[in-house]
Design a protein around this motif. Structure first.
Motif, PDB file in Angstrom:
ATOM      1  N   ARG A   1       0.900  -1.255  -0.085  1.00 27.64           N
ATOM      2  CA  ARG A   1       0.184  -0.070  -0.101  1.00 27.64           C
ATOM      3  C   ARG A   1       1.073   1.271   0.057  1.00 27.64           C
ATOM      4  NH1 ARG A   1      -1.699  -3.040   4.265  1.00 27.64           N
ATOM      5  NH2 ARG A   1      -1.175  -1.165   5.751  1.00 27.64           N
TER       6      ARG A   1
ATOM      7  N   GLU B   1       0.816   5.397   0.359  1.00 25.13           N
ATOM      8  CA  GLU B   1       0.026   6.693   0.724  1.00 25.13           C
ATOM      9  C   GLU B   1       0.003   7.507  -0.156  1.00 25.13           C
ATOM     10  OE1 GLU B   1      -0.216   8.363   5.011  1.00 25.13           O
ATOM     11  OE2 GLU B   1       0.817   9.871   4.164  1.00 25.13           O
TER      12      GLU B   1
ATOM     13  N   ARG C   1      -0.617  11.797  -1.144  1.00 22.71           N
ATOM     14  CA  ARG C   1      -1.063  13.019  -0.472  1.00 22.71           C
ATOM     15  C   ARG C   1      -1.766  13.893  -1.405  1.00 22.71           C
ATOM     16  NH1 ARG C   1      -0.372  12.585   4.583  1.00 22.71           N
ATOM     17  NH2 ARG C   1      -0.736  14.827   4.944  1.00 22.71           N
TER      18      ARG C   1
ATOM     19  N   SER D   1      -4.633  16.282   3.088  1.00 19.88           N
ATOM     20  CA  SER D   1      -5.223  15.003   3.351  1.00 19.88           C
ATOM     21  C   SER D   1      -4.514  13.800   2.404  1.00 19.88           C
ATOM     22  CB  SER D   1      -6.646  15.052   2.552  1.00 19.88           C
ATOM     23  OG  SER D   1      -6.556  15.389   1.200  1.00 19.88           O
ATOM     24  N   ALA D   2      -4.573  12.595   2.923  1.00 18.51           N
ATOM     25  CA  ALA D   2      -3.995  11.350   2.448  1.00 18.51           C
ATOM     26  C   ALA D   2      -4.994  10.219   2.139  1.00 18.51           C
ATOM     27  CB  ALA D   2      -2.778  11.129   2.963  1.00 18.51           C
ATOM     28  N   VAL D   3      -4.611   9.349   1.145  1.00 17.87           N
ATOM     29  CA  VAL D   3      -5.605   8.338   0.882  1.00 17.87           C
ATOM     30  C   VAL D   3      -4.504   7.166   0.686  1.00 17.87           C
ATOM     31  CG1 VAL D   3      -5.783   8.321  -1.346  1.00 17.87           C
ATOM     32  CG2 VAL D   3      -7.439   7.014  -0.034  1.00 17.87           C
ATOM     33  N   ARG D   4      -4.644   6.014   1.371  1.00 21.09           N
ATOM     34  CA  ARG D   4      -3.788   4.709   1.129  1.00 21.09           C
ATOM     35  C   ARG D   4      -4.344   3.939  -0.131  1.00 21.09           C
ATOM     36  NH1 ARG D   4      -1.211   2.565   6.554  1.00 21.09           N
ATOM     37  NH2 ARG D   4      -0.068   4.468   7.078  1.00 21.09           N
TER      38      ARG D   4
ATOM     39  N   ASP E   1      -4.037   0.540  -2.268  1.00 17.90           N
ATOM     40  CA  ASP E   1      -3.560  -0.816  -2.257  1.00 17.90           C
ATOM     41  C   ASP E   1      -2.995  -1.274  -3.844  1.00 17.90           C
ATOM     42  OD1 ASP E   1      -3.152  -3.485  -1.990  1.00 17.90           O
ATOM     43  OD2 ASP E   1      -5.139  -3.994  -1.469  1.00 17.90           O
TER      44      ASP E   1
ATOM     45  N   ARG F   1       4.012  11.148  -2.633  1.00 16.40           N
ATOM     46  CA  ARG F   1       4.133   9.635  -2.248  1.00 16.40           C
ATOM     47  C   ARG F   1       5.474   9.538  -1.397  1.00 16.40           C
ATOM     48  NH1 ARG F   1       2.871   9.757  -7.256  1.00 16.40           N
ATOM     49  NH2 ARG F   1       4.927   9.407  -7.992  1.00 16.40           N
TER      50      ARG F   1
ATOM     51  N   LEU G   1       5.333   7.396   1.829  1.00 17.89           N
ATOM     52  CA  LEU G   1       5.194   6.393   2.768  1.00 17.89           C
ATOM     53  C   LEU G   1       4.500   5.215   2.005  1.00 17.89           C
ATOM     54  CD1 LEU G   1       5.256   5.335   5.595  1.00 17.89           C
ATOM     55  CD2 LEU G   1       2.921   6.072   5.908  1.00 17.89           C
TER      56      LEU G   1
ATOM     57  N   GLY H   1       5.622  10.183   5.042  1.00 16.36           N
ATOM     58  CA  GLY H   1       4.200  10.212   5.386  1.00 16.36           C
ATOM     59  C   GLY H   1       3.561  11.676   5.277  1.00 16.36           C
TER      60      GLY H   1
END
Length: 127
Positions: A4, A6, A8, A12-15, A17, A38, A40, A90
């Protein structure tokens, strides 16, 4: 390992997959870390260990968290007396000791050592 990353967008951020990867496939994912959008990546092993790789594109920090303890990837050329290195993990600015600031090549070698079951000398237990 399940991968996965992260992604950004400002504060805000979304992981996301990215699926399963092993060995050389992981190198492409490490190269995705740009230290900005990116910074993380989380790898989860079948045994439940989580490997966090942060930073990019020049400086990285890698740690393993498992039920049996934690480990940091060690830079064999880093000296505790060297100046710490500033980079982003992150979305957060960090100041990382030189002995734990590693390159993408060192991350790949550390992951290969982990996959082969050999933790030392690449990985040092967290005190």
């Amino acid at each position: 390992m399940d991968v996965r990353v992260e992604v950004r967008d400002g504060a805000s951020a979304v992981r996301v997959d990215l699926g399963e990867a092993e060995g050389d496939e992981l190198a492409d994912f490490i190269e995705m870390l740009d230290g900005l959008k990116r910074s993380l990546m989380v790898l989860t092993s079948g045994g439940g260990d989580e490997i966090l790789v942060g930073g990019g594109p020049e400086h990285f920090l890698a740690t393993i968290e498992s039920p049996f303890g934690g480990w940091n990837l060690v830079n064999p050329d880093g000296d505790p007396a060297d100046e710490p290195v500033d980079f982003t993990v992150g979305g957060q600015a960090i100041t990382c000791p030189a002995e734990f600031t590693v390159t993408a090549a060192q991350v790949r070698a550390g992951l290969a050592a982990y996959e082969s079951g050999s933790m030392e000398p690449a990985w040092r237990p967290v005190d």
